[in-house]
Design a protein around this motif. Structure first.
Motif, PDB file in Angstrom:
ATOM      1  N   GLY A  79       0.817  -1.205   0.000  1.00 51.07           N
ATOM      2  CA  GLY A  79       0.000   0.000   0.000  1.00 51.07           C
ATOM      3  C   GLY A  79       0.850   1.253   0.000  1.00 51.07           C
ATOM      4  O   GLY A  79       2.072   1.196   0.129  1.00 51.07           O
ATOM      5  N   ARG A  80       0.173   2.379  -0.164  1.00 57.26           N
ATOM      6  CA  ARG A  80       0.870   3.663  -0.179  1.00 57.26           C
ATOM      7  C   ARG A  80       0.965   4.167   1.255  1.00 57.26           C
ATOM      8  O   ARG A  80      -0.052   4.331   1.931  1.00 57.26           O
ATOM      9  CB  ARG A  80       0.094   4.638  -1.055  1.00 57.26           C
ATOM     10  CG  ARG A  80       0.863   5.860  -1.461  1.00 57.26           C
ATOM     11  CD  ARG A  80       0.174   6.608  -2.576  1.00 57.26           C
ATOM     12  NE  ARG A  80       0.161   5.881  -3.825  1.00 57.26           N
ATOM     13  CZ  ARG A  80      -0.194   6.422  -4.978  1.00 57.26           C
ATOM     14  NH1 ARG A  80      -0.587   7.685  -5.021  1.00 57.26           N
ATOM     15  NH2 ARG A  80      -0.181   5.696  -6.083  1.00 57.26           N
ATOM     16  N   GLU A  81       2.185   4.419   1.727  1.00 62.97           N
ATOM     17  CA  GLU A  81       2.386   4.844   3.103  1.00 62.97           C
ATOM     18  C   GLU A  81       2.948   6.258   3.153  1.00 62.97           C
ATOM     19  O   GLU A  81       3.736   6.666   2.301  1.00 62.97           O
ATOM     20  CB  GLU A  81       3.340   3.894   3.843  1.00 62.97           C
ATOM     21  CG  GLU A  81       4.753   3.868   3.311  1.00 62.97           C
ATOM     22  CD  GLU A  81       5.743   3.221   4.257  1.00 62.97           C
ATOM     23  OE1 GLU A  81       5.442   3.086   5.469  1.00 62.97           O
ATOM     24  OE2 GLU A  81       6.847   2.855   3.787  1.00 62.97           O
ATOM     25  N   ASP A  88       8.108   6.302  11.467  1.00 65.84           N
ATOM     26  CA  ASP A  88       9.165   5.774  12.331  1.00 65.84           C
ATOM     27  C   ASP A  88      10.319   5.188  11.520  1.00 65.84           C
ATOM     28  O   ASP A  88      11.476   5.276  11.927  1.00 65.84           O
ATOM     29  CB  ASP A  88       8.595   4.697  13.259  1.00 65.84           C
ATOM     30  CG  ASP A  88       7.715   5.275  14.344  1.00 65.84           C
ATOM     31  OD1 ASP A  88       6.936   4.506  14.945  1.00 65.84           O
ATOM     32  OD2 ASP A  88       7.786   6.495  14.606  1.00 65.84           O
ATOM     33  N   SER A  89      10.004   4.625  10.382  1.00 66.56           N
ATOM     34  CA  SER A  89      11.026   3.950   9.580  1.00 66.56           C
ATOM     35  C   SER A  89      12.035   4.915   8.966  1.00 66.56           C
ATOM     36  O   SER A  89      13.096   4.482   8.520  1.00 66.56           O
ATOM     37  CB  SER A  89      10.359   3.133   8.471  1.00 66.56           C
ATOM     38  OG  SER A  89       9.551   3.969   7.655  1.00 66.56           O
ATOM     39  N   ASP A 114      13.971   1.207   1.412  1.00 72.32           N
ATOM     40  CA  ASP A 114      13.454   2.505   0.983  1.00 72.32           C
ATOM     41  C   ASP A 114      13.089   2.507  -0.498  1.00 72.32           C
ATOM     42  O   ASP A 114      12.519   3.482  -0.999  1.00 72.32           O
ATOM     43  CB  ASP A 114      14.470   3.610   1.258  1.00 72.32           C
ATOM     44  CG  ASP A 114      14.719   3.836   2.741  1.00 72.32           C
ATOM     45  OD1 ASP A 114      15.894   4.020   3.120  1.00 72.32           O
ATOM     46  OD2 ASP A 114      13.744   3.809   3.510  1.00 72.32           O
ATOM     47  N   THR A 115      13.434   1.446  -1.187  1.00 72.69           N
ATOM     48  CA  THR A 115      13.116   1.354  -2.610  1.00 72.69           C
ATOM     49  C   THR A 115      11.608   1.379  -2.819  1.00 72.69           C
ATOM     50  O   THR A 115      10.877   0.571  -2.245  1.00 72.69           O
ATOM     51  CB  THR A 115      13.697   0.065  -3.207  1.00 72.69           C
ATOM     52  OG1 THR A 115      15.125   0.128  -3.144  1.00 72.69           O
ATOM     53  CG2 THR A 115      13.260  -0.126  -4.648  1.00 72.69           C
ATOM     54  N   ALA A 116      11.146   2.336  -3.623  1.00 68.81           N
ATOM     55  CA  ALA A 116       9.710   2.499  -3.865  1.00 68.81           C
ATOM     56  C   ALA A 116       9.502   3.627  -4.860  1.00 68.81           C
ATOM     57  O   ALA A 116      10.435   4.366  -5.181  1.00 68.81           O
ATOM     58  CB  ALA A 116       8.976   2.841  -2.557  1.00 68.81           C
TER      59      ALA A 116
END
Length: 123
Positions: free
Chosen positions: A44-46, A60-61, A88-90
């Motif tokens: 999903g999109r965060e 938090d990440s 972090d790849t996205a």
């Protein structure tokens, strides 16, 4: 209608840095929330970080590694990403919604979206 144009994605090795930019066609300090979301394949999109009138949020990440900032004169939002990790790849998206002082947490609460920019972190 707010238009958002992102730039600055790319490929980097783990531990490296990138800076994303999002130019907005219009923006009002304290009345426009602007944020960065990301979406990895199959997920999903965060919300990664957001900014509204000096109120900032970080997932938090990414706390301690990412920095969100805004240049009002240019209606531009930035996301400085340091210490990048494989996870972090996205695809990273800039988003905006007209609301006072706060930023909503969920992607469906945002009205305006950029086209996205890919961030790929390799080992």
């Amino acid at each position: 209608q707010v238009q958002l144009v992102e730039s600055g994605g790319g490929s980097v090795q783990a531990g490296g840095s990138l800076r994303l930019s999002c130019a907005a066609s219009e923006y009002t300090y304290g009345r426009t929330c602007m944020g960065w979301f990301r979406q990895a394949p199959g997920q999903g999109r965060e919300r990664v970080a957001s900014f509204n009138g000096g109120n900032t949020y970080y997932a938090d990440s990414v706390k301690g590694r990412f920095t969100i900032s805004q240049e009002n004169a240019k209606n531009t939002l930035y996301l400085r990403m340091d210490g990048l990790k494989l996870e972090d790849t996205a695809m990273y998206y800039c988003a905006a919604v007209n609301v006072r002082w706060i930023c909503p947490p969920a992607s469906f609460q945002y009205n305006y979206w950029g086209q996205g920019t890919q961030v790929t972190v390799s080992s």
